[in-house]
Design an enzyme around this catalytic site. Structure first.
Site, mmCIF file in Angstrom:
data_model
loop_
_atom_site.group_PDB
_atom_site.id
_atom_site.type_symbol
_atom_site.label_atom_id
_atom_site.label_comp_id
_atom_site.label_asym_id
_atom_site.label_seq_id
_atom_site.Cartn_x
_atom_site.Cartn_y
_atom_site.Cartn_z
ATOM 1 N N THR A 147 0.828 -1.208 0.000
ATOM 2 C CA THR A 147 0.000 0.000 0.000
ATOM 3 C C THR A 147 0.861 1.257 0.000
ATOM 4 O O THR A 147 0.584 2.217 -0.733
ATOM 5 C CB THR A 147 -0.958 0.006 1.206
ATOM 6 N N GLU A 170 11.447 0.783 9.644
ATOM 7 C CA GLU A 170 10.174 1.500 9.710
ATOM 8 C C GLU A 170 9.982 2.162 11.070
ATOM 9 O O GLU A 170 9.529 3.306 11.166
ATOM 10 C CB GLU A 170 9.019 0.538 9.415
#
Length: 227
Positions: free
Chosen positions: A29, A104
């Site tokens: 995504t 991340e």
């Protein structure tokens, strides 16, 4: 499903304005967010600098002509957009399906506004149906695997072909099949205190907005408005 992911990613890109330093997430995504930033740079003259969360995203961003800087050369990031594998009603999440959880979380930490982009299937009542990734150093990984096994966590090494996957930071990932995590914050603290664990995929209380794409359109959920 791909259309929903693209919708979420493109929507998130609307929050980006000139002069920002932005965190570029990893995954199916977040990919569309990065693509849209590349398009805006080329077609609209958008001026931003990106910080990437994986070698995969670095390659994508470079191919799109997005200017990049190192996390070590900045003190804060204006906005980071990333995906998530599960999000519960308390805005805790599981990330790391793309094996980039350590980078991340490092990028998310100095971020002023942290946004997740997901399709509606990622919203859950309880975390844990998606296996929880735990990044571990290679030294002692098998011993740690046995510790997880004895604790009933149903561990499995993340594989790439017939070999153990090695992350960008040269670590292994052990996925824990927990079924349901009753208290994500407590379990996260337990993993934080486990020697040999570099990082885990529980992102508790970190996200500010979740952009959800569904059949009815896009919904923006604000974490600070949750009860």
């Amino acid at each position: 499903m791909e259309a929903l992911k693209k919708l979420a990613g493109v929507t998130a890109a609307q929050y980006v304005t000139d002069g920002m330093t932005i965190g570029l997430g990893t995954g199916s995504t977040a990919y569309y967010f990065v693509e849209e930033i590349g398009r805006r740079i080329k077609e609209e003259g958008l001026q931003v600098v990106g910080v990437t969360t994986s070698s995969v995203t670095t390659k994508q961003a470079e191919g799109l002509g997005i200017p990049l800087t190192s996390i070590d050369d900045i003190d804060c990031i204006d906005l980071t957009v990333d995906g998530a594998d599960e999000v519960d009603k308390a805005f805790n999440g599981i990330k790391g399906g793309g094996a980039a959880l350590l980078m991340e979380k490092i990028v998310a930490t100095p971020t002023k506004e942290y946004i997740w982009v997901v399709d509606e299937s990622k919203l859950v009542d309880h975390l844990g149906a998606f296996k929880l990734p735990v990044e571990v150093v290679q030294y002692g990984a098998d011993r740690l695997f046995r510790v997880f096994e004895r604790a009933g966590y149903k561990p499995s090494f993340r594989m790439k072909g017939d070999k153990r996957l090695i992350t960008d930071m040269q670590n292994f990932i052990i996925d824990l099949d927990l079924g349901c995590i009753e208290n994500p914050c407590e379990f996260g603290r337990l993993l934080d205190q486990t020697v040999g664990v570099v990082e885990h995929g529980l992102f508790n209380g970190m996200v500010d907005k979740v952009i959800v794409a569904g059949q009815a359109g896009v919904t923006v959920l604000e974490a600070n408005q949750s009860t």
